[in-house]
Design a protein around this motif. Structure first.
Motif, PDB file in Angstrom:
ATOM      1  N   ASP A 119       0.829  -1.212   0.000  1.00  0.00           N
ATOM      2  CA  ASP A 119       0.000   0.000   0.000  1.00  0.00           C
ATOM      3  C   ASP A 119       0.863   1.262   0.000  1.00  0.00           C
ATOM      4  N   ILE A 122       2.237   1.862  -3.460  1.00  0.00           N
ATOM      5  CA  ILE A 122       1.194   2.432  -4.323  1.00  0.00           C
ATOM      6  C   ILE A 122       0.996   3.910  -3.988  1.00  0.00           C
ATOM      7  N   LYS A 161      -1.050  -3.357  -7.699  1.00  0.00           N
ATOM      8  CA  LYS A 161      -2.387  -3.775  -7.276  1.00  0.00           C
ATOM      9  C   LYS A 161      -2.647  -5.229  -7.659  1.00  0.00           C
ATOM     10  N   ARG A 164      -0.812  -7.311  -5.139  1.00  0.00           N
ATOM     11  CA  ARG A 164      -1.551  -7.282  -3.874  1.00  0.00           C
ATOM     12  C   ARG A 164      -2.784  -8.175  -3.944  1.00  0.00           C
ATOM     13  N   LYS A 165      -3.473  -8.158  -5.073  1.00  0.00           N
ATOM     14  CA  LYS A 165      -4.673  -8.984  -5.251  1.00  0.00           C
ATOM     15  C   LYS A 165      -4.313 -10.470  -5.221  1.00  0.00           C
TER      16      LYS A 165
END
Length: 175
Positions: A119, A122, A161, A164-165
């Motif tokens: 996070d 990002i 992302k 992360r997913k």
């Protein structure tokens, strides 16, 4: 036979390699004063065609008063502020990507730490984009020159992302 989209994985360290490319490209952009100048301007650039005595005097004055680079249209300190901020954000992005990648989550706490680092990476990318917007507002830089860099940052955000997913799916079984 093709692989279903939900079962596809990122190529090995694509998010990391893309981040390194962005870092390198932005460093070269900063060397060129964010695209305002095709190359760095040293005092010798302004003394072409001068006689040797005048050129030497000009270069001595420039070095004595810290004018190793001369910029006409904007204060040099603004470039330094933007450079320092971009380098800090790039370092933060790379540091958080590295922190997240070095943790292989076997517990919920490790998974949470990895997620927070992702996070933060990002967030650093988003801050880079905001800094580019400010650069366009303050400096005489054409937006078209910065768009490829913003697109590369957008791609990095998408890669992070996706990473992360993929972690979210794997971390559902952790306790």
């Amino acid at each position: 036979m093709s692989v279903l989209a939900r079962e596809r994985k990122l190529s090995k360290l694509e998010f990391y390699m893309n981040a390194r490319r962005i870092y390198k490209k932005l460093l070269f952009l900063m060397i060129r004063d964010f695209g305002m100048k095709p190359r760095a301007r040293q005092p010798t650039f302004y003394t072409r065609g001068w006689n040797a005595e005048d050129r030497e005097l000009f270069e001595q004055i420039a070095s004595k008063y810290g004018l190793s680079r001369i910029v006409e249209d904007y204060p040099y300190w603004t470039l330094e502020i933007f450079r320092n901020k971009l380098i800090r954000l790039l370092d933060e992005m790379m540091e958080n990507i590295t922190n997240a990648y070095t943790v292989w989550a076997t517990t919920k706490a490790e998974a949470d730490y990895r997620r927070v680092s992702q996070d933060k990476a990002i967030a650093a990318c988003e801050s880079l984009k905001q800094t580019f917007e400010l650069i366009v507002d303050v400096l005489p830089v054409k937006v078209d020159k910065l768009l490829p860099y913003v697109d590369a940052i957008d791609r990095e955000i998408a890669l992070l992302k996706g990473w992360r997913k993929a972690d979210n799916k794997r971390n559902k079984t952790l306790k």
